[in-house]
Design a protein around this motif. Structure first.
Motif, mmCIF file in Angstrom:
data_model
loop_
_atom_site.group_PDB
_atom_site.id
_atom_site.type_symbol
_atom_site.label_atom_id
_atom_site.label_comp_id
_atom_site.label_asym_id
_atom_site.label_seq_id
_atom_site.Cartn_x
_atom_site.Cartn_y
_atom_site.Cartn_z
ATOM 1 N N PRO A 103 0.805 -1.223 0.000
ATOM 2 C CA PRO A 103 0.000 0.000 0.000
ATOM 3 C C PRO A 103 0.845 1.284 0.000
ATOM 4 O O PRO A 103 0.454 2.262 -0.637
ATOM 5 C CB PRO A 103 -0.811 -0.115 1.304
ATOM 6 C CG PRO A 103 -0.924 -1.578 1.527
ATOM 7 C CD PRO A 103 0.381 -2.162 1.053
ATOM 8 N N ASP A 104 1.984 1.273 0.675
ATOM 9 C CA ASP A 104 2.799 2.493 0.697
ATOM 10 C C ASP A 104 3.313 2.853 -0.694
ATOM 11 O O ASP A 104 3.577 4.020 -0.987
ATOM 12 C CB ASP A 104 3.996 2.337 1.651
ATOM 13 C CG ASP A 104 3.546 2.282 3.099
ATOM 14 O OD1 ASP A 104 4.253 1.676 3.932
ATOM 15 O OD2 ASP A 104 2.467 2.852 3.405
ATOM 16 N N TYR A 106 1.756 1.619 -3.742
ATOM 17 C CA TYR A 106 0.717 1.627 -4.771
ATOM 18 C C TYR A 106 -0.522 2.420 -4.390
ATOM 19 O O TYR A 106 -1.500 2.406 -5.128
ATOM 20 C CB TYR A 106 0.335 0.180 -5.117
ATOM 21 C CG TYR A 106 1.421 -0.521 -5.912
ATOM 22 C CD1 TYR A 106 2.409 -1.274 -5.270
ATOM 23 C CD2 TYR A 106 1.486 -0.388 -7.298
ATOM 24 C CE1 TYR A 106 3.429 -1.875 -5.988
ATOM 25 C CE2 TYR A 106 2.497 -1.001 -8.027
ATOM 26 C CZ TYR A 106 3.466 -1.740 -7.365
ATOM 27 O OH TYR A 106 4.471 -2.337 -8.076
ATOM 28 N N ARG A 107 -0.444 3.119 -3.233
ATOM 29 C CA ARG A 107 -1.629 3.878 -2.818
ATOM 30 C C ARG A 107 -2.062 4.854 -3.915
ATOM 31 O O ARG A 107 -1.260 5.667 -4.401
ATOM 32 C CB ARG A 107 -1.355 4.644 -1.527
ATOM 33 C CG ARG A 107 -2.578 5.404 -0.993
ATOM 34 C CD ARG A 107 -2.391 5.871 0.425
ATOM 35 N NE ARG A 107 -2.297 4.744 1.345
ATOM 36 C CZ ARG A 107 -1.189 4.390 2.002
ATOM 37 N NH1 ARG A 107 -0.062 5.063 1.832
ATOM 38 N NH2 ARG A 107 -1.199 3.357 2.820
ATOM 39 N N GLY A 108 -3.337 4.762 -4.319
ATOM 40 C CA GLY A 108 -3.902 5.677 -5.308
ATOM 41 C C GLY A 108 -3.401 5.480 -6.730
ATOM 42 O O GLY A 108 -3.722 6.266 -7.621
ATOM 43 N N VAL B 18 -7.492 0.195 1.596
ATOM 44 C CA VAL B 18 -6.190 0.528 2.160
ATOM 45 C C VAL B 18 -5.235 1.058 1.076
ATOM 46 O O VAL B 18 -4.284 1.777 1.362
ATOM 47 C CB VAL B 18 -5.603 -0.685 2.915
ATOM 48 C CG1 VAL B 18 -4.993 -1.702 1.953
ATOM 49 C CG2 VAL B 18 -4.570 -0.257 3.950
ATOM 50 N N ARG B 19 -5.530 0.709 -0.194
ATOM 51 C CA ARG B 19 -4.706 1.212 -1.309
ATOM 52 C C ARG B 19 -5.359 2.414 -2.002
ATOM 53 O O ARG B 19 -4.862 2.930 -2.982
ATOM 54 C CB ARG B 19 -4.419 0.108 -2.336
ATOM 55 C CG ARG B 19 -3.478 -0.968 -1.793
ATOM 56 C CD ARG B 19 -3.562 -2.274 -2.574
ATOM 57 N NE ARG B 19 -2.686 -3.281 -1.962
ATOM 58 C CZ ARG B 19 -2.993 -4.008 -0.908
ATOM 59 N NH1 ARG B 19 -4.179 -3.877 -0.321
ATOM 60 N NH2 ARG B 19 -2.115 -4.896 -0.416
ATOM 61 N N GLU B 20 -6.485 2.844 -1.462
ATOM 62 C CA GLU B 20 -7.222 3.979 -2.068
ATOM 63 C C GLU B 20 -7.492 3.718 -3.548
ATOM 64 O O GLU B 20 -7.284 4.586 -4.407
ATOM 65 C CB GLU B 20 -6.458 5.302 -1.854
ATOM 66 C CG GLU B 20 -6.443 5.713 -0.381
ATOM 67 C CD GLU B 20 -5.594 6.950 -0.101
ATOM 68 O OE1 GLU B 20 -5.463 7.806 -1.010
ATOM 69 O OE2 GLU B 20 -5.066 7.065 1.028
ATOM 70 N N TRP B 21 -8.026 2.509 -3.830
ATOM 71 C CA TRP B 21 -8.328 2.108 -5.201
ATOM 72 C C TRP B 21 -9.817 2.150 -5.509
ATOM 73 O O TRP B 21 -10.225 1.763 -6.610
ATOM 74 C CB TRP B 21 -7.824 0.677 -5.449
ATOM 75 C CG TRP B 21 -6.348 0.578 -5.703
ATOM 76 C CD1 TRP B 21 -5.451 1.607 -5.781
ATOM 77 C CD2 TRP B 21 -5.593 -0.611 -5.906
ATOM 78 N NE1 TRP B 21 -4.183 1.120 -6.012
ATOM 79 C CE2 TRP B 21 -4.244 -0.236 -6.099
ATOM 80 C CE3 TRP B 21 -5.921 -1.973 -5.946
ATOM 81 C CZ2 TRP B 21 -3.230 -1.172 -6.326
ATOM 82 C CZ3 TRP B 21 -4.906 -2.899 -6.169
ATOM 83 C CH2 TRP B 21 -3.578 -2.496 -6.360
#
Lengths: 120, 120, 120, 120
Positions: A103-104, A106-108, B18-21
């Motif tokens: 997540p750190d 690939y976030r967004g 958690v990945r803001e997807w």
């Protein structure tokens, strides 16, 4: 304990058996049938905007539900004929994706992560 | 009682959150992702004969299992975002197919039955 | 006069022949291969917004071009093995669509028209 | 000199323009529509044996021709909207495949070759 997917698989075996359709249900053919149904599902979304797809309206949602039902039937039947446990396979892939998509990092972001070592 | 598919759906909501997807996970996009994964699944069978597809060998079966996992993940995620119960939708279609495909008429035959009245 | 598609078809016959791949190139298998490549093409668009898909950027466009090439190759090969003229088939469908989709009725609308009589 | 595919592309621009459908014809939507039509094409083959697919009979062949026409229309339209030359893209992939699939190595074999350096 029998799960809902196993119940469906058992119903589908009986459904094919009583109609003498087992010879048509090779994994190759079932994969094609699954692709055909996913095509019908995709067609329900092709002209919708992203927002319209979130709130499709009752008639469109009913058609989507029908196609999702068809896709599920062929997916369960194919997995059953091949002897693959769909839920286990899905969990294994989700665990793999959990590792690959930190997540750190690939976030967004929608970019694709490299495959796990030993896979493609 | 939580079913295995509901557990998967909940894990997938968390995975996306958690990945803001979530903004990428419109039903339109998820349907496309599903189609992409079904394409990868189909590719595993494309050069096999019917018989080879029944007994694909360990390596090929492992790849099929991986792709079946991917397909299942997107199918569950798409249905969850749309609010569709996959098992109910599948059962409804199977009941419909049970009515449309009278075994006495369709035994051993691959021809397509007319749709139920009120559907296409 | 040889068209570009006929040239491609001839090159593909030679390509398959010299590798002794004709036995793999049944229409059934070629249709599956085509579906596999269309899956790869769709995957290039799955996370893009409508606007991003109009201006994908050089790298993404290059990947789309590659997949469009793969799709075209299998489409041409499949049509050739079946003996179908792709351009004639496309023109016939476009003439049919011209009749079915009266601009005065369908202007600005994405709804589907009924099929022509005698078809489904 | 105008090729047959360019003629089709020009007809399709006019077809979309007079119906004010250009806003629906984003590359994203056109890729989905193409996937939907390929699904219909695949469905024509799903229960056929390999041999039946080589000699499908007049009615089945007519349906295949119709679906091949639909697939071609969306492929041409998608490529035109993206500004991709389908024939050049196909030739480039065929040249690449010619290099990757050395006949002495791949004669009679369906296994997949590694990608060319710099590609995936």
């Amino acid at each position: 304990m029998t799960t809902e997917l196993e119940d469906l698989a058992v119903r589908l075996r009986e459904f094919a058996k009583v109609r003498e359709w087992e010879r048509f249900h090779t994994p190759k053919n079932l994969a094609m049938a699954l692709a055909g149904e996913v095509g019908e599902l995709v067609a329900e979304f092709q002209w919708l905007t992203a927002e319209e797809s979130r709130s499709p309206g009752d008639e469109a949602l009913a058609r989507m539900r029908t196609e999702l039902g068809d896709v599920t039937l062929y997916l369960v039947r194919l997995a059953d004929v091949l002897g693959v446990d769909l839920v286990e396979a899905a969990r294994a892939k989700l665990d793999d994706n959990d590792r690959r998509y930190d997540p750190d990092v690939y976030r967004g972001s929608a970019r694709k992560a490299p495959p796990s070592p030993g896979t493609t």
